[in-house]
Design an enzyme around this catalytic site. Structure first.
Site, PDB file in Angstrom:
ATOM      1  N   TRP A  35     -13.201  15.463  -9.482  1.00 31.20           N
ATOM      2  CA  TRP A  35     -12.858  16.726 -10.143  1.00 31.20           C
ATOM      3  C   TRP A  35     -13.071  17.926  -9.226  1.00 31.20           C
ATOM      4  O   TRP A  35     -12.845  19.055  -9.622  1.00 31.20           O
ATOM      5  CB  TRP A  35     -13.719  16.909 -11.405  1.00 31.20           C
ATOM      6  CG  TRP A  35     -15.167  17.243 -11.140  1.00 31.20           C
ATOM      7  CD1 TRP A  35     -15.962  16.692 -10.159  1.00 31.20           C
ATOM      8  CD2 TRP A  35     -15.988  18.189 -11.827  1.00 31.20           C
ATOM      9  NE1 TRP A  35     -17.228  17.211 -10.223  1.00 31.20           N
ATOM     10  CE2 TRP A  35     -17.280  18.137 -11.237  1.00 31.20           C
ATOM     11  CE3 TRP A  35     -15.777  19.056 -12.893  1.00 31.20           C
ATOM     12  CZ2 TRP A  35     -18.336  18.942 -11.682  1.00 31.20           C
ATOM     13  CZ3 TRP A  35     -16.832  19.846 -13.327  1.00 31.20           C
ATOM     14  CH2 TRP A  35     -18.080  19.787 -12.722  1.00 31.20           C
ATOM     15  N   ASP A  36     -13.513  17.675  -7.982  1.00 27.76           N
ATOM     16  CA  ASP A  36     -13.898  18.776  -7.099  1.00 27.76           C
ATOM     17  C   ASP A  36     -12.767  19.777  -6.855  1.00 27.76           C
ATOM     18  O   ASP A  36     -13.002  20.901  -6.429  1.00 27.76           O
ATOM     19  CB  ASP A  36     -14.402  18.235  -5.758  1.00 27.76           C
ATOM     20  CG  ASP A  36     -15.595  17.303  -5.919  1.00 27.76           C
ATOM     21  OD1 ASP A  36     -15.570  16.476  -6.854  1.00 27.76           O
ATOM     22  OD2 ASP A  36     -16.530  17.374  -5.120  1.00 27.76           O
ATOM     23  N   GLU A  44     -24.696  13.884 -13.680  1.00 28.53           N
ATOM     24  CA  GLU A  44     -24.638  12.415 -13.569  1.00 28.53           C
ATOM     25  C   GLU A  44     -25.978  11.739 -13.800  1.00 28.53           C
ATOM     26  O   GLU A  44     -26.055  10.519 -13.711  1.00 28.53           O
ATOM     27  CB  GLU A  44     -24.115  12.041 -12.184  1.00 28.53           C
ATOM     28  CG  GLU A  44     -22.709  12.547 -11.955  1.00 28.53           C
ATOM     29  CD  GLU A  44     -22.116  12.045 -10.648  1.00 28.53           C
ATOM     30  OE1 GLU A  44     -22.868  11.924  -9.675  1.00 28.53           O
ATOM     31  OE2 GLU A  44     -20.904  11.788 -10.624  1.00 28.53           O
ATOM     32  N   LYS A  72     -28.758  16.874 -12.740  1.00 26.92           N
ATOM     33  CA  LYS A  72     -28.413  16.796 -11.328  1.00 26.92           C
ATOM     34  C   LYS A  72     -27.729  18.087 -10.899  1.00 26.92           C
ATOM     35  O   LYS A  72     -27.875  18.564  -9.790  1.00 26.92           O
ATOM     36  CB  LYS A  72     -27.479  15.612 -11.110  1.00 26.92           C
ATOM     37  CG  LYS A  72     -26.996  15.452  -9.681  1.00 26.92           C
ATOM     38  CD  LYS A  72     -26.057  14.281  -9.556  1.00 26.92           C
ATOM     39  CE  LYS A  72     -25.616  14.057  -8.119  1.00 26.92           C
ATOM     40  NZ  LYS A  72     -24.577  13.043  -7.999  1.00 26.92           N
ATOM     41  N   GLN A  73     -26.904  18.632 -11.806  1.00 25.88           N
ATOM     42  CA  GLN A  73     -26.061  19.772 -11.435  1.00 25.88           C
ATOM     43  C   GLN A  73     -25.641  20.529 -12.682  1.00 25.88           C
ATOM     44  O   GLN A  73     -25.888  20.097 -13.801  1.00 25.88           O
ATOM     45  CB  GLN A  73     -24.825  19.269 -10.713  1.00 25.88           C
ATOM     46  CG  GLN A  73     -23.920  18.419 -11.588  1.00 25.88           C
ATOM     47  CD  GLN A  73     -23.017  17.537 -10.763  1.00 25.88           C
ATOM     48  OE1 GLN A  73     -23.353  16.416 -10.453  1.00 25.88           O
ATOM     49  NE2 GLN A  73     -21.854  18.066 -10.406  1.00 25.88           N
TER      50      GLN A  73
END
Ligand code: BGC
Length: 811
Positions: A357-358, A496, A618-619
């Site tokens: 998806w970046d 994630e 994680k993010q």
């Protein structure tokens, strides 16, 4: 270091991996790591070459299971160019034989220069000066020019120029248990009695033929010299060895011009035929360099950012370095290949060159400057719409479900097992549950349309993607009478670290991830809106083709109002249902114990624990919403969903998740820097600076050596570009709410909006906009609308900022 040159002045074997990545040269068709020409894959060096979209699948046995992986193939190495002195060994740079070693990457012209001096065991000193390019304007061509000088010796020198197909994918240590022998030789090239070097290899499963041809000439005092050559011709390796006499102080220059074609290329008879023709027709190094520099100058004209301010020297260079690498992957040449944008660029083998998806972080920078690049990358998705439909069907849904990791044909390429290098265990990988990737595709389609107004794209391709993605979410959501809401279950959000609930026997995803559900509601509404922007004829046609009925569309509308989002502690959007029941994590203890805790998943698993038990991310996950939408948009979106959400609650959410995020993904700091930019300016700037150094500052054992972090690379540029200018599109109008960080004195850039070109200069106290062309343009600055006349710079005051941590409201 100046604003355009990345320089390294020493040779440190342990740092080579990172430097090779940062010195990679590429043009969107292919890229080659900045490895020294004399080296091959060893503990320090990894001379990889990757062709956009060139994948191959292999089956390997790990942990008593057969797994199939698709890799971006490490193509034959075209670099080899080395020398030896009479009685000596082929030169190979090591810490012991180098007296000097300097490298410079010139970002303006895209040329990698090396300067080195080496002394052999007999005390003979040789100087080497080389330049290398991967042609931006003629994407099949690359060239090396190497000048070798005998400093203190006289005698015979041999120069070897080769094309080496004896390569494999071995660039990522954690994947070494998996097979990497993707290439096999074809006899075609070895059989040809040709004076140039040729090599043709084929990938073992996808049967892509990769052909290379090379021409090597020697020059002395600018005069071409014909010398005897020894030929080595094997199916997987071809070399020419030249011999010359040098007296002390004399030099000889070798020029190697290389062409690369594959059987995937357009307008070709056969790859080897084209490679040979291209190399024969190419001019000399200097001619190629001049054209290549011209191609880059045209790109820089569109893309360069001018920065001024206190300590901006290094940051300005790093932003250029980021632009440079972004354009080497997502270059205008991608229009000629069918390829997406790999998360780690064409710079290494991490994530096997897959597309995630970046692109959500990558496309805005491109679309505002050269929308044709974005369009080509969106077409990669359009061509894989059928694969996404098949994936949706396989789980009993209609519409299109894009894979979390995509490669050649759009099949789900996410590995089912991954290795935790800390524990040495192979573990199930559930990240394929990140269905949200399709939401990013839809967002990108819509954003591309908003920026360009490209109706033709929307009518022919974009609408179909949006409608099919919306249809998937409408089908995937289930009605839950108990909550009176539609629910989306068994997914993973961007974070994630959570692939299931702590009490589950097997992780089966989490339910009602706020990011996924809010985005799904947005996509359903966009899909309905897109039908309104199509002509009546196209609308009818697409509805007939997709068998869309008024009843189905009414169902989309209903779901867009009734998807479930949970809140806790009053105003905190819950990352997913049940999030607030998870344990708090002892951040301090883990920081003290491990220092670097970015990859908490691996640390916890190695300890026999499980990140699913904790409130840790994680993010950015919830915070992605504040990254993608303005406060006004979000308030409206929640209202549409029947939830109260106020703009004033955003800082509390940002704070809450900020304290619980380990930034284990490089994307995370970009998002956090963005969402903090209005309220916590010091912290935002610090995160931006860290994001800017993700690759440049990476430790030798970090992951940059496996490829550049392209999402973070593009995200840092976008922070300058959209975040600090407060750039948004409101209806048909470009709107600015500038908020220049205290650390920046001035920011200048060019952007394109619906066929118009604008120059922006943002200074401490004013924003100046100059519109090119014949017509005026309406823009908004801080909520008020103005008309800017063409060619006449117009300035708008920007309220004076407070100190760095001040909370100036720019709106
Ligand atoms: C991140 C993903 C990202 C992927 C590729 C992962 O570490 O968690 O969000 O898409 O890397 O960059």
């Amino acid at each position: 270091m100046n604003g355009w040159i990345l320089a390294y002045d020493d040779f440190r074997p342990e740092a080579e991996g990172v430097r090779e990545v940062l010195c990679t040269l590429g043009n969107g068709f292919f890229a080659t790591r900045g490895a020294a020409e004399e080296t091959k894959a060893d503990n320090a060096h990894y001379p990889g070459t990757y062709l956009a979209g060139c994948y191959n699948r292999l089956r390997s046995e790990v942990a008593d299971r057969w797994v199939e992986n698709e890799d971006l193939v490490n193509a034959p190495n075209w670099l080899p160019l080395t020398f030896r002195l009479t009685g000596g060994r082929w030169f190979y740079p090591t810490a012991d034989n180098l007296l000097e070693y300097r490298r410079e990457l010139d970002l303006r012209e895209g040329v990698l220069t090396r300067y080195l001096r080496t002394r052999d065991s007999a005390g003979r000193i040789t100087r080497v000066e080389s330049r290398r390019l991967v042609h931006m304007g003629a994407p099949h061509l690359a060239a090396i020019q190497t000048r070798i000088t005998a400093e203190n010796w006289s005698g015979r020198l041999q120069i070897r120029s080769a094309l080496d197909g004896r390569v494999r994918n071995a660039g990522v240590e954690r994947y070494r248990a998996l097979r990497g022998d993707h290439l096999r030789p074809l006899q075609t090239a070895a059989a040809a009695p040709v004076s140039e070097l040729t090599l043709e290899m084929e990938t073992s499963q996808s049967h892509i033929r990769i052909a290379q041809a090379a021409r090597t000439y020697l020059f002395r005092d600018h005069q071409q010299e014909t010398v005897p050559r020894q030929r080595v011709r094997r199916p997987d390796y071809a070399a020419d060895i030249f011999e010359v006499e040098l007296a002390a102080g004399e030099s000889v220059t070798a020029e190697k011009i290389v062409a690369i074609y594959t059987s995937r290329d357009r307008a070709i008879a056969a790859p080897l035929v084209e490679a040979r023709a291209a190399v024969a027709a190419a001019t000399d190094f200097e001619g190629l360099r001049a054209e290549h520099a011209l191609a880059w100058s045209l790109l820089w004209r569109r893309f360069d950012l001018e920065l001024q301010g206190g300590p901006m020297g290094e940051s300005a260079l790093l932003l250029r370095l980021h632009l440079f690498h972004l354009l080497q992957v997502a270059s205008p040449n991608v229009q000629h290949v069918d390829a997406g944008v790999p998360a780690r660029g064409l710079h290494g083998e991490a994530y096997r060159g897959h597309v995630f998806w970046d692109e959500l972080f990558i496309l805005p920078t491109l679309t505002f400057r050269m929308p044709q690049i974005s369009r080509a990358l969106l077409m990669y998705r359009w061509y894989r719409l059928d694969a996404a439909r098949a994936a949706a069907r396989a789980i009993g849904c209609r519409g299109a479900m894009y894979p979390w990791q995509s490669g050649s044909n759009g099949r789900e390429e996410t590995q089912r097992l991954h290795l935790n290098p800390r524990s040495g265990r192979w573990l199930p990988d559930n990240s394929y549950r990140q269905r949200h990737v399709g939401l990013a595709v839809a967002y990108n389609v819509w954003q591309y349309y908003e920026i360009t107004g490209d109706h033709e794209f929307m009518a022919a391709y974009g609408a179909e993607m949006l409608l099919e993605i919306a249809r998937f979410w409408a089908d995937f959501a289930v009605w839950e009478p108990a909550s009176g809401r539609y629910e989306i279950r068994g997914v993973m959000g961007p974070d994630e670290y959570h692939d299931g609930y702590p009490d589950a026997v097997e992780p089966a995803g989490i339910d009602n991830n706020a990011y996924t559900n809010v985005m799904a509601a947005w996509v359903l509404r966009r899909a309905l809106a897109v039908l309104d922007v199509l002509s009546e004829e196209r609308r009818q046609a697409i509805c007939a083709w997709l068998k869309l009925t008024p009843a189905e569309l009414a169902g989309w509308d209903e779901r867009s109002r009734l998807l479930r989002v949970d809140f806790h502690a009053g105003r905190i959007i819950s990352q997913f249902q049940g999030y607030e029941r998870l344990a708090e994590f002892d951040w301090q203890r883990y920081r003290q114990r491990y220092g670097d805790i970015q990859r908490l998943d691996r640390l916890l698993e190695a300890e026999g624990d499980d990140p699913n038990r904790f409130r840790l991310s994680k993010q950015a996950d919830v915070l992605m919403l504040f990254y993608l939408f303005s406060a006004e948009q979000l308030v409206e979106m929640f209202r549409h969903l029947g939830y109260r959400f106020e703009a004033s609650w955003i800082p509390a959410n940002v704070n809450y998740y900020g304290q619980r995020t380990s930034h284990g993904s490089s994307l995370s700091r970009v998002v956090h820097a963005w969402v903090l930019s209005r309220t916590q300016r010091t912290q935002s700037w610090a995160l931006f600076q860290q994001a800017l150094r993700t690759d440049y500052g990476d430790a030798p054992h970090g992951t940059t050596r496996e490829g550049i972090h392209l999402g973070a690379v593009a995200g840092t540029i976008d922070l300058m570009f959209r975040c600090y200018t407060g750039l948004e599109i409101r209806g048909d109008v470009l709107s600015f709410k500038p908020r220049l960080p205290a650390e920046l004195g001035k920011l200048a850039m060019r952007l394109h909006f619906r066929g118009r070109s604008l120059d922006l200069v943002l200074e401490e106290e004013q924003l100046t906009v100059t519109v090119a062309g014949e017509e005026s343009l309406r823009i908004q600055v801080r909520g008020r609308e103005y008309e800017v006349m063409p060619g006449a710079p117009r300035s708008f005051p920007v309220p004076k900022r407070k100190n760095a941590s001040g909370t100036r409201q720019s709106g």
